[in-house]
Design a protein around this motif. Structure first.
Motif, PDB file in Angstrom:
ATOM      1  N   ALA A 114      40.120  -3.562 -18.404  1.00 55.79           N
ATOM      2  CA  ALA A 114      39.536  -4.859 -18.742  1.00 55.79           C
ATOM      3  C   ALA A 114      40.243  -5.978 -17.986  1.00 55.79           C
ATOM      4  CB  ALA A 114      39.619  -5.098 -20.243  1.00 55.79           C
ATOM      5  N   LEU A 115      41.569  -5.881 -17.893  1.00 55.90           N
ATOM      6  CA  LEU A 115      42.305  -6.895 -17.139  1.00 55.90           C
ATOM      7  C   LEU A 115      41.969  -6.820 -15.657  1.00 55.90           C
ATOM      8  CD1 LEU A 115      45.810  -6.710 -18.886  1.00 55.90           C
ATOM      9  CD2 LEU A 115      43.841  -8.156 -19.438  1.00 55.90           C
ATOM     10  N   ALA A 116      41.726  -5.605 -15.156  1.00 55.93           N
ATOM     11  CA  ALA A 116      41.308  -5.466 -13.760  1.00 55.93           C
ATOM     12  C   ALA A 116      39.967  -6.154 -13.530  1.00 55.93           C
ATOM     13  CB  ALA A 116      41.223  -3.992 -13.386  1.00 55.93           C
ATOM     14  N   ASP A 117      39.070  -6.092 -14.519  1.00 56.18           N
ATOM     15  CA  ASP A 117      37.795  -6.817 -14.409  1.00 56.18           C
ATOM     16  C   ASP A 117      38.040  -8.319 -14.289  1.00 56.18           C
ATOM     17  OD1 ASP A 117      36.391  -4.442 -14.636  1.00 56.18           O
ATOM     18  OD2 ASP A 117      35.936  -4.703 -16.779  1.00 56.18           O
ATOM     19  N   LEU A 118      39.021  -8.828 -15.035  1.00 55.59           N
ATOM     20  CA  LEU A 118      39.334 -10.255 -14.968  1.00 55.59           C
ATOM     21  C   LEU A 118      39.896 -10.639 -13.606  1.00 55.59           C
ATOM     22  CD1 LEU A 118      40.941 -10.733 -18.508  1.00 55.59           C
ATOM     23  CD2 LEU A 118      38.700 -11.556 -17.748  1.00 55.59           C
ATOM     24  N   VAL A 119      40.661  -9.734 -12.997  1.00 55.28           N
ATOM     25  CA  VAL A 119      41.128  -9.969 -11.630  1.00 55.28           C
ATOM     26  C   VAL A 119      39.923 -10.072 -10.698  1.00 55.28           C
ATOM     27  CG1 VAL A 119      42.414  -9.025  -9.674  1.00 55.28           C
ATOM     28  CG2 VAL A 119      43.366  -8.856 -11.980  1.00 55.28           C
ATOM     29  N   GLY A 120      39.000  -9.129 -10.844  1.00 60.98           N
ATOM     30  CA  GLY A 120      37.811  -9.133  -9.995  1.00 60.98           C
ATOM     31  C   GLY A 120      36.966 -10.387 -10.161  1.00 60.98           C
ATOM     32  N   GLN A 121      36.985 -10.952 -11.364  1.00 59.45           N
ATOM     33  CA  GLN A 121      36.211 -12.165 -11.641  1.00 59.45           C
ATOM     34  C   GLN A 121      36.951 -13.435 -11.240  1.00 59.45           C
ATOM     35  OE1 GLN A 121      35.354 -11.867 -15.843  1.00 59.45           O
ATOM     36  NE2 GLN A 121      34.355  -9.872 -15.597  1.00 59.45           N
TER      37      GLN A 121
END
Length: 333
Positions: A134-141
């Motif tokens: 989920a935190l990786a998704d936030l990096v991507g965003q």
């Protein structure tokens, strides 16, 4: 102030732990004094500020947003998610909660992006891979730049790092809390993860600021911590007397001795002492100029360590939220 690297960020070797301005050690600091600590820290050379959604239930992030938004380009900002008040029943590592917490934090911080975003505690009901994903998704965003973990074991760090590169691992480390020396520090070196030491002066104890627990304010977490109670406190105060004598020998304050000890321990460690007083903030910054000999480091190690300190870090409920090497092994079994 000297600098060290946390992933892509060059930060002051001593950062500012902001929790105490809002919670943890009694009522929030008066607003004018909190502002003097934060703004004074920037002027003193601090370029790394650490907060969390849980600190003061959003109060701390709001404070930082209101006071430092106009100087946001002068420091690296770290915050945390996944913990509400600190015991296992109130951990929430579900991806949807972590993402929602980040949105709320960005608004409070008046920031477009958080430089380093930690999972505050691992919620063992949720695989670490899911929370880090989920935190990786936030990096991507583009909402956070890098990912950190707090209070996790070496095995959990490795699992997380295999999902997405972990930039920093934060846990308590000082002469009187040596848990990271079991395996975490070695894992950080192996993986290229910066270790961030919180409570580097023993929650004020090794700075001489906790001799009289009866004077702790309402909401001071130390009033429930075994090391600050009864016979354990009496035993630890005897160590403190000797530690203060050693600091005098080095011509520095006890707090500076702690911070200089950490700097000498590993060239990759960054520490984040907290304070509610401008004087202590400047005193902590001065530790960057203290140089310790190997002999002084040896004396600190022999005087204050896991064998000589009496009492556990946390009361049982809080300890249950900390991922240890033993718990990680049990989870893998």
């Amino acid at each position: 102030m000297q600098t060290r690297n946390i992933g892509p960020f060059e930060v002051s070797v001593i950062g500012l732990g902001c929790m105490g301005l809002s919670s943890g050690y009694g009522p929030p600091a008066p607003r004018d004094r909190a502002e003097r600590v934060l703004l004074g820290a920037l002027d003193a050379g601090y370029t790394f500020f650490d907060t969390a959604a849980v600190y003061g239930v959003g109060h701390n992030e709001t404070l930082i947003g209101e006071v430092l938004a106009d100087r946001r380009n002068e420091f690296t900002l770290a915050s945390k998610c996944g913990l509400t008040v600190g015991d296992e029943r109130q951990l929430d590592g579900r991806p949807e909660n972590l993402k929602d917490t980040c949105e709320r934090s960005l608004k409070r911080l008046k920031a477009e992006v958080i430089d380093l975003y930690y999972l505050h505690r691992w919620d063992r009901r949720v695989p670490i891979e899911e929370s880090v994903g989920a935190l990786a998704d936030l990096v991507g965003q583009g909402k956070i730049r890098t990912i950190g973990l707090s209070e996790v074991s070496a095995p959990t760090l490795r699992r997380a790092h295999a999902t997405h590169p972990i930039t920093a691992l934060q846990t308590e480390y000082s002469p009187w809390t040596r848990n990271p020396e079991i395996a975490v520090l070695d894992a950080c070196r192996e993986l290229g993860v910066t270790f961030v030491a919180f409570s580097p002066v023993g929650r004020g104890f090794l700075a001489g600021g906790a001799r009289e627990p009866a004077k702790f304010g309402v909401g001071d977490m130390r009033a429930t911590m075994p090391r600050f109670l009864g016979e354990a406190l009496e035993a630890n105060l005897k160590l403190l007397d000797q530690f203060e004598a050693l600091a005098r020998e080095v011509s520095c304050t006890p707090a500076q001795l702690c911070l200089a000890w950490l700097m000498k321990k590993d060239p990759a460690i960054v520490s984040i002492p907290g304070t509610t007083r401008p004087k202590h903030m400047r005193e902590n910054a001065g530790a960057a100029a203290v140089s310790l000999s190997e002999e002084i480091v040896r004396q600190v190690d022999e005087l204050v360590n896991e064998r000589t300190v009496t009492g556990s870090r946390y009361a049982p409920a809080m300890q249950a939220s900390v991922d240890t090497e033993r718990l990680a092994a049990d989870a893998a079994a």
